[in-house]
Design a protein around this motif. Structure first.
Motif, PDB file in Angstrom:
ATOM      1  N   MET A   2       0.827  -1.200   0.000  1.00 55.31           N
ATOM      2  CA  MET A   2       0.000   0.000   0.000  1.00 55.31           C
ATOM      3  C   MET A   2       0.864   1.255   0.000  1.00 55.31           C
ATOM      4  N   LYS A   3       0.454   2.221  -0.775  1.00 51.56           N
ATOM      5  CA  LYS A   3       1.190   3.475  -0.892  1.00 51.56           C
ATOM      6  C   LYS A   3       0.210   4.642  -0.834  1.00 51.56           C
ATOM      7  N   PRO A   4       0.688   5.836  -0.519  1.00 48.25           N
ATOM      8  CA  PRO A   4      -0.210   6.985  -0.466  1.00 48.25           C
ATOM      9  C   PRO A   4      -0.988   7.154  -1.768  1.00 48.25           C
ATOM     10  N   GLY A   5      -2.264   7.428  -1.617  1.00 46.02           N
ATOM     11  CA  GLY A   5      -3.151   7.563  -2.756  1.00 46.02           C
ATOM     12  C   GLY A   5      -3.965   6.324  -3.060  1.00 46.02           C
ATOM     13  N   ASP A   6      -3.573   5.178  -2.496  1.00 50.16           N
ATOM     14  CA  ASP A   6      -4.304   3.930  -2.712  1.00 50.16           C
ATOM     15  C   ASP A   6      -5.621   3.929  -1.930  1.00 50.16           C
ATOM     16  N   ILE A   7      -6.537   3.084  -2.395  1.00 48.66           N
ATOM     17  CA  ILE A   7      -7.785   2.817  -1.693  1.00 48.66           C
ATOM     18  C   ILE A   7      -7.837   1.320  -1.411  1.00 48.66           C
ATOM     19  N   CYS A   8      -7.962   0.964  -0.139  1.00 52.83           N
ATOM     20  CA  CYS A   8      -8.041  -0.447   0.246  1.00 52.83           C
ATOM     21  C   CYS A   8      -9.438  -0.742   0.785  1.00 52.83           C
ATOM     22  N   GLU A   9     -10.036  -1.811   0.272  1.00 52.46           N
ATOM     23  CA  GLU A   9     -11.364  -2.230   0.704  1.00 52.46           C
ATOM     24  C   GLU A   9     -11.323  -3.679   1.161  1.00 52.46           C
ATOM     25  N   VAL A  10     -11.951  -3.946   2.289  1.00 52.97           N
ATOM     26  CA  VAL A  10     -12.156  -5.313   2.759  1.00 52.97           C
ATOM     27  C   VAL A  10     -13.662  -5.529   2.841  1.00 52.97           C
ATOM     28  N   GLU A  11     -14.139  -6.533   2.144  1.00 50.89           N
ATOM     29  CA  GLU A  11     -15.573  -6.813   2.130  1.00 50.89           C
ATOM     30  C   GLU A  11     -15.809  -8.249   2.573  1.00 50.89           C
ATOM     31  N   ILE A  12     -16.720  -8.425   3.511  1.00 48.71           N
ATOM     32  CA  ILE A  12     -17.112  -9.758   3.956  1.00 48.71           C
ATOM     33  C   ILE A  12     -18.609  -9.898   3.755  1.00 48.71           C
ATOM     34  N   GLU A  13     -18.975 -10.940   3.057  1.00 51.68           N
ATOM     35  CA  GLU A  13     -20.365 -11.226   2.747  1.00 51.68           C
ATOM     36  C   GLU A  13     -21.223 -11.153   4.013  1.00 51.68           C
ATOM     37  N   LYS A  14     -22.343 -10.423   3.917  1.00 49.19           N
ATOM     38  CA  LYS A  14     -23.333 -10.282   4.980  1.00 49.19           C
ATOM     39  C   LYS A  14     -22.844  -9.469   6.187  1.00 49.19           C
ATOM     40  N   VAL A  15     -21.573  -9.050   6.167  1.00 51.22           N
ATOM     41  CA  VAL A  15     -21.052  -8.232   7.269  1.00 51.22           C
ATOM     42  C   VAL A  15     -20.896  -6.782   6.841  1.00 51.22           C
ATOM     43  N   GLY A  16     -20.349  -6.558   5.637  1.00 53.57           N
ATOM     44  CA  GLY A  16     -20.225  -5.191   5.179  1.00 53.57           C
ATOM     45  C   GLY A  16     -18.954  -4.935   4.410  1.00 53.57           C
ATOM     46  N   LEU A  17     -18.646  -3.649   4.256  1.00 57.59           N
ATOM     47  CA  LEU A  17     -17.502  -3.178   3.473  1.00 57.59           C
ATOM     48  C   LEU A  17     -16.736  -2.140   4.275  1.00 57.59           C
ATOM     49  N   LEU A  18     -15.459  -2.396   4.485  1.00 62.06           N
ATOM     50  CA  LEU A  18     -14.545  -1.477   5.177  1.00 62.06           C
ATOM     51  C   LEU A  18     -13.649  -0.840   4.122  1.00 62.06           C
ATOM     52  N   ARG A  19     -13.679   0.489   4.041  1.00 67.15           N
ATOM     53  CA  ARG A  19     -12.943   1.195   2.978  1.00 67.15           C
ATOM     54  C   ARG A  19     -12.070   2.282   3.606  1.00 67.15           C
ATOM     55  N   ASN A  20     -10.806   2.316   3.199  1.00 64.76           N
ATOM     56  CA  ASN A  20      -9.869   3.331   3.698  1.00 64.76           C
ATOM     57  C   ASN A  20      -8.911   3.759   2.601  1.00 64.76           C
ATOM     58  N   ALA A  21      -8.647   5.036   2.548  1.00 68.07           N
ATOM     59  CA  ALA A  21      -7.564   5.555   1.714  1.00 68.07           C
ATOM     60  C   ALA A  21      -6.248   5.419   2.474  1.00 68.07           C
ATOM     61  N   VAL A  22      -5.142   5.559   1.757  1.00 66.21           N
ATOM     62  CA  VAL A  22      -3.811   5.492   2.347  1.00 66.21           C
ATOM     63  C   VAL A  22      -3.124   6.830   2.161  1.00 66.21           C
ATOM     64  N   SER A  23      -2.545   7.344   3.238  1.00 65.01           N
ATOM     65  CA  SER A  23      -1.789   8.583   3.198  1.00 65.01           C
ATOM     66  C   SER A  23      -0.403   8.383   3.761  1.00 65.01           C
ATOM     67  N   ALA A  24       0.489   9.311   3.450  1.00 62.86           N
ATOM     68  CA  ALA A  24       1.838   9.289   3.999  1.00 62.86           C
ATOM     69  C   ALA A  24       1.860  10.003   5.358  1.00 62.86           C
ATOM     70  N   GLU A  25       2.696   9.523   6.246  1.00 60.87           N
ATOM     71  CA  GLU A  25       2.883  10.203   7.527  1.00 60.87           C
ATOM     72  C   GLU A  25       3.436  11.601   7.286  1.00 60.87           C
ATOM     73  N   ALA A  26       2.853  12.590   7.936  1.00 63.27           N
ATOM     74  CA  ALA A  26       3.290  13.977   7.759  1.00 63.27           C
ATOM     75  C   ALA A  26       4.646  14.206   8.392  1.00 63.27           C
TER      76      ALA A  26
END
Length: 283
Positions: free
Chosen positions: A259-283
């Motif tokens: 994963m690198k800054p600017g990426d979008i990571c999604e974890v989806e589990i059937e019947k549970v939902g969708l977890l979505r997060n962007a990736v940023s660099a540490e300031a």
């Protein structure tokens, strides 16, 4: 029942999914039932759902999500709990759960950015199912283990691989600030198959499917994990068991996909939902 914690107008809120959509209350409401950390300790989910269903409609596209659980006594993570992941990691399939800990403070909610630290570019994803303990117990027999599970949510066990693998204890590489994600929904156990078995799990990076598995493939089922982890410690309401990730992690690929800054990571589990997060660099 499905619950989501959120912020709206600077106030903490909790919503429940109804036939008419999400309805909820904020902390200033006279009938505020508490957050999920409080409710899981009483087990009064049905009462909370009834109260929340009488609240105002909540536009989930207009709120800031909160972690479903922020005060867990224990966040117990299980490594190498899919045989194909153990194989790609060039490690033996364990005969007993491989356990390490994470801490609530380094987790972010759905919609918040995961932060790649300055000291490493080896920031990997791991999609996982989380079992939330709802009833205390120690030395729990496997046939009664699921009675102790209140419900489930989703986890991205973001890992700083070069630090994780510097020692045979993984804790440092698993606990950089803002590197793990959890949520958005907490789903009570009665909404899912027993032990959340038979559910498809996918992790996608920028839309590309990189992990695609089924919770039936867990080496140690949810019931088995509850039973084995309680052998020597009391599991308490609000404790989290992060059940392990399947094959397809970026570090094991050739070439590696991290994963690198600017990426979008999604974890989806059937019947549970969708977890979505962007990736940023540490300031």
């Amino acid at each position: 029942m499905r619950f989501v914690g959120y912020l709206a107008g600077g106030l903490e809120g909790l919503a429940v999914k109804t036939a008419a959509g999400w309805h909820g209350l904020t902390v200033d409401a006279p009938r505020w039932p508490g957050d999920l950390d409080a409710i899981v300790r009483t087990g009064r989910f049905e009462a909370a759902a009834e109260i929340l269903a009488g609240g105002e409609p909540v536009d989930m596209s207009a709120v800031t999500y909160l972690l479903p659980f922020r005060r867990s006594g224990k966040v117990l993570c299980v490594g190498l709990n899919y045989a194909d992941h153990a194989s790609e990691s060039k490690m033996e399939v364990p005969s007993f759960p491989t356990v390490f800990v994470r801490f609530n403070r380094n987790l972010v909610p759905h919609g918040a950015d995961l932060i790649r630290p300055k000291v490493s570019e080896m920031f990997d994803y791991e999609g996982e199912l989380v079992a939330v303990i709802g009833k205390a117990g120690r030395a729990i027999p496997i046939e009664r283990a699921l009675d102790h599970v209140a419900g489930y949510t989703i986890f991205n066990d973001g890992s700083i691989r070069d630090y994780q693998l510097r020692t045979n204890q993984w804790t440092i590489g698993k606990n950089f600030d803002n590197t793990g994600a959890m949520g958005p929904e907490f789903v009570t156990a009665d909404e899912l198959p027993a032990g959340a078995a038979g559910l498809r799990l996918q992790t996608r990076l920028n839309g590309e499917i990189l992990q695609d598995a089924n919770t039936d493939q867990l080496i140690f089922s949810i019931a088995d994990l509850v039973s084995k982890l309680s052998i020597g410690m009391t599991l308490e309401p609000g404790d989290l068991i992060v059940s392990g990730t399947p094959s397809g992690v970026g570090f094991a690929r050739d070439p590696k996909i991290l994963m690198k800054p600017g990426d979008i990571c999604e974890v989806e589990i059937e019947k549970v939902g969708l977890l979505r997060n962007a990736v940023s660099a540490e300031a």
